[in-house]
Write a protein that holds these residues in place. Structure first.
Motif, PDB file in Angstrom:
ATOM      1  N   ALA A 294      11.619  55.589  14.642  1.00  0.00           N
ATOM      2  CA  ALA A 294      12.415  56.585  15.362  1.00  0.00           C
ATOM      3  C   ALA A 294      13.480  55.918  16.231  1.00  0.00           C
ATOM      4  N   LEU A 295      13.142  54.825  16.872  1.00  0.00           N
ATOM      5  CA  LEU A 295      14.120  54.106  17.691  1.00  0.00           C
ATOM      6  C   LEU A 295      15.276  53.584  16.836  1.00  0.00           C
ATOM      7  N   LEU A 296      14.962  53.036  15.674  1.00  0.00           N
ATOM      8  CA  LEU A 296      16.014  52.495  14.814  1.00  0.00           C
ATOM      9  C   LEU A 296      16.882  53.599  14.232  1.00  0.00           C
ATOM     10  N   VAL A 297      16.266  54.713  13.830  1.00  0.00           N
ATOM     11  CA  VAL A 297      17.054  55.837  13.314  1.00  0.00           C
ATOM     12  C   VAL A 297      17.913  56.423  14.427  1.00  0.00           C
ATOM     13  N   GLY A 298      17.340  56.579  15.614  1.00  0.00           N
ATOM     14  CA  GLY A 298      18.116  57.078  16.745  1.00  0.00           C
ATOM     15  C   GLY A 298      19.288  56.184  17.068  1.00  0.00           C
ATOM     16  N   ALA A 299      19.074  54.871  16.976  1.00  0.00           N
ATOM     17  CA  ALA A 299      20.171  53.925  17.214  1.00  0.00           C
ATOM     18  C   ALA A 299      21.253  54.072  16.157  1.00  0.00           C
ATOM     19  N   GLY A 300      20.840  54.300  14.911  1.00  0.00           N
ATOM     20  CA  GLY A 300      21.816  54.488  13.845  1.00  0.00           C
ATOM     21  C   GLY A 300      22.661  55.726  14.048  1.00  0.00           C
ATOM     22  N   ILE A 301      22.018  56.815  14.455  1.00  0.00           N
ATOM     23  CA  ILE A 301      22.780  58.042  14.736  1.00  0.00           C
ATOM     24  C   ILE A 301      23.750  57.800  15.883  1.00  0.00           C
ATOM     25  N   GLY A 302      23.265  57.162  16.942  1.00  0.00           N
ATOM     26  CA  GLY A 302      24.116  56.888  18.090  1.00  0.00           C
ATOM     27  C   GLY A 302      25.309  56.020  17.748  1.00  0.00           C
ATOM     28  N   THR A 307      30.710  61.830  18.821  1.00  0.00           N
ATOM     29  CA  THR A 307      30.619  62.983  19.717  1.00  0.00           C
ATOM     30  C   THR A 307      29.216  63.579  19.644  1.00  0.00           C
ATOM     31  N   ARG A 308      28.921  64.423  20.613  1.00  0.00           N
ATOM     32  CA  ARG A 308      27.624  65.092  20.637  1.00  0.00           C
ATOM     33  C   ARG A 308      27.435  65.970  19.412  1.00  0.00           C
ATOM     34  N   TRP A 309      28.508  66.618  18.961  1.00  0.00           N
ATOM     35  CA  TRP A 309      28.400  67.544  17.840  1.00  0.00           C
ATOM     36  C   TRP A 309      28.102  66.809  16.536  1.00  0.00           C
ATOM     37  N   ILE A 310      28.674  65.632  16.385  1.00  0.00           N
ATOM     38  CA  ILE A 310      28.368  64.851  15.186  1.00  0.00           C
ATOM     39  C   ILE A 310      26.906  64.406  15.207  1.00  0.00           C
ATOM     40  N   ALA A 311      26.436  64.002  16.375  1.00  0.00           N
ATOM     41  CA  ALA A 311      25.030  63.612  16.502  1.00  0.00           C
ATOM     42  C   ALA A 311      24.112  64.783  16.168  1.00  0.00           C
ATOM     43  N   LEU A 312      24.455  65.969  16.670  1.00  0.00           N
ATOM     44  CA  LEU A 312      23.635  67.152  16.376  1.00  0.00           C
ATOM     45  C   LEU A 312      23.672  67.495  14.901  1.00  0.00           C
ATOM     46  N   ALA A 313      24.844  67.313  14.274  1.00  0.00           N
ATOM     47  CA  ALA A 313      24.952  67.583  12.838  1.00  0.00           C
ATOM     48  C   ALA A 313      24.070  66.632  12.038  1.00  0.00           C
ATOM     49  N   MET A 314      24.031  65.366  12.453  1.00  0.00           N
ATOM     50  CA  MET A 314      23.193  64.401  11.752  1.00  0.00           C
ATOM     51  C   MET A 314      21.712  64.709  11.957  1.00  0.00           C
TER      52      MET A 314
END
Length: 482
Positions: A294-302, A307-314
């Motif tokens: 989860a930490l690695l996937v979260g880092a990849g999204i970040g 933007t916040r909206w792109i993160a939410l879309a992912m």
């Protein structure tokens, strides 16, 4: 806090729907024994789950037993683990990455699976993430109370699930990268934790024969590693998450990767490598590595989301990919092999009548005595019925399961109504999947053509009615007039 609450609620939702399966039956049957009998049993068998069984013993005394209450501790553990992921993410990265990682953890298919499993897997994820939090803080502050806490945490984690000793080994790499000067302090704490856990570890090691059923690595291993281990039942999620993990490793690096990458890979590599000598690897045994993923996937999204909206879309794409697995995990027959022990117990509670006889088949698709698990998990469903095939008691003998007599040794002389519980009828091409990397082909089976049916007919019984549940069949027989 809200991420942990979300993960816990998501994990607990519909957790009462799936029928118990064999391993959960072991939890329920063992944990509800009187404490002296439970301790005697653990001295003989299943000590690897001993700490969990003891905790569940007191939990059941507090809240009672049902599918929901048996699985609720796992959902609560998922919530606490999600909070730990956020806490750890803030220590090794930033708040944004931490929140993303916590949300990814909450929807990770292996995590949502563990949340509806009355076993210790969710608890191992909780222990792993908070042990790693203590390690990171100890490396930062260098004070002895933190190292003492780490030593105690190592001991508890290893006793909870002995495979978590591989996490302590992974922590050695974390220490080398983050603060090499603290290696001696870490080593001292790790050794102290190992010594504290040693008595339990010796008992567990002496019982290693009970995992002899684990299959050797085969062609299913690659899929087990890439999908089942962290993304069970969600291949699209697996592709997306693995891609994001690579992005996280390449683009982020730093403290987060130094903590999460060894955590994800070292335990996996050690268990797979050892399995080449003696099979010990099962994908679900690595649930304690899910916070690292989860930490690695979260880092990849970040790293990719500007933007916040792109993160939410992912995140939305990951959620969409996880939904089929989540729904499947909470179906009535969602457990391995579609086991249906809860349904069998419910059926007998509704249909059995005082004085009727009940007979459990002495062989089944998954285990020679498992038809009796339905009674072991919920004896009240069989109140008033005469269990004519019962042998020696597991509680009295210190065994996991009760003994089941061979049909030829069963006295049926004064039975007028006999309930026979065994495998459902199946065709020649039928198979069951016991674990995600173990498929058992089964030959055809029909009760009317079985040796048990022939023997019961020979002893004066005729079939009255038959019910097919899922993996089980219940047959009502009556004694022919003599």
């Amino acid at each position: 806090m809200w991420v942990g609450l979300f993960a816990g609620v998501l994990g607990a939702a519909f957790s009462w729907r799936p029928s118990y399966w064999y391993d959960e039956g072991a939890t329920v049957f063992a944990a509800q024994r009187p404490l002296p009998d439970l301790l005697r049993f653990l001295d003989h068998q299943d000590a690897v789950h001993g700490l969990y069984y003891l905790a569940m013993h007191f939990w059941f005394r507090l809240v009672g037993e049902s599918e929901f209450t048996a699985r609720l501790p796992s959902a609560l553990a998922v919530g606490v683990a999600a909070a730990g992921v956020v806490t750890l993410g803030q220590l090794v990265a930033d708040r944004r990455t931490a929140l993303l990682a916590g949300l990814v953890f909450a929807i990770l298919p292996r995590v949502t699976w563990a949340a509806v499993e009355a076993r210790s897997y969710a608890c191992t994820a909780t222990a792993a993430v908070w042990l790693t939090v203590v390690l990171v803080v100890a490396l930062r502050r260098g004070r002895w109370p933190w190292w003492a806490g780490y030593a105690l945490g190592c001991a508890v984690s290893i006793v909870l699930f002995i495979d978590m000793a591989t996490l302590v080994i992974a922590h050695a790499l974390v220490v080398v990268v983050l603060n090499r000067k603290a290696f001696a302090a870490w080593g001292t704490a790790a050794v102290a934790g190992g010594l504290l856990a040693l008595p339990a570890a010796r008992v567990i090691s002496s019982q290693s024969g009970q995992v002899a059923w684990i299959p050797a690595p085969d062609r299913h291993m690659i899929r087990a590693l890439l999908e089942y281990q962290w993304f069970v039942g969600a291949p699209v999620f697996a592709v997306l998450a693995l891609a994001l993990m690579v992005v996280g490793v390449v683009r982020v690096r730093g403290r987060l990767v130094a903590v999460a990458l060894p955590w994800a890979l070292v335990p996996t590599g050690l268990l797979v490598g050892y399995s080449l000598i003696e099979p010990v690897y099962l994908d679900r045994y690595l649930t304690f590595t899910t916070p690292a993923v989860a930490l690695l996937v979260g880092a990849g999204i970040g790293a990719l989301a500007s933007t916040r909206w792109i993160a939410l879309a992912m995140l939305g794409a990951l959620i969409a990919a996880a939904v089929p697995a989540y729904v499947a995990q909470r179906g009535e027959w969602s457990k391995p092999s579609g086991m249906d022990f809860s349904a069998v117990a419910a059926f007998m509670a509704d249909h059995g009548r005082p004085g009727d006889c009940v007979l459990f088949a002495n062989s089944s698709a998954w285990n020679p005595t498992s038809a009796r698990v339905a009674k072991n998990i919920r004896p009240s469903a069989f109140d008033g019925l005469r269990d004519v095939g019962a042998g020696r008691s597991a509680v009295a003998e210190g065994w996991l399961w009760d003994e089941n007599l061979q049909l030829s040794a069963v006295n049926l002389g004064d039975c007028t109504v006999l309930w026979y519980i065994g495998d459902a009828d199946r065709d020649a091409a039928h198979t069951i999947r016991h674990t995600s990397n173990e498929v058992w082909p089964l030959g055809p089976y029909h009760f009317d053509a079985s040796p048990d049916h022939a023997l019961l007919v020979e002893r004066g019984f005729v079939v009255d009615q038959q019910w097919q549940l899922h993996m089980s069949q219940i047959v009502r027989l009556t004694a022919a007039r003599r």
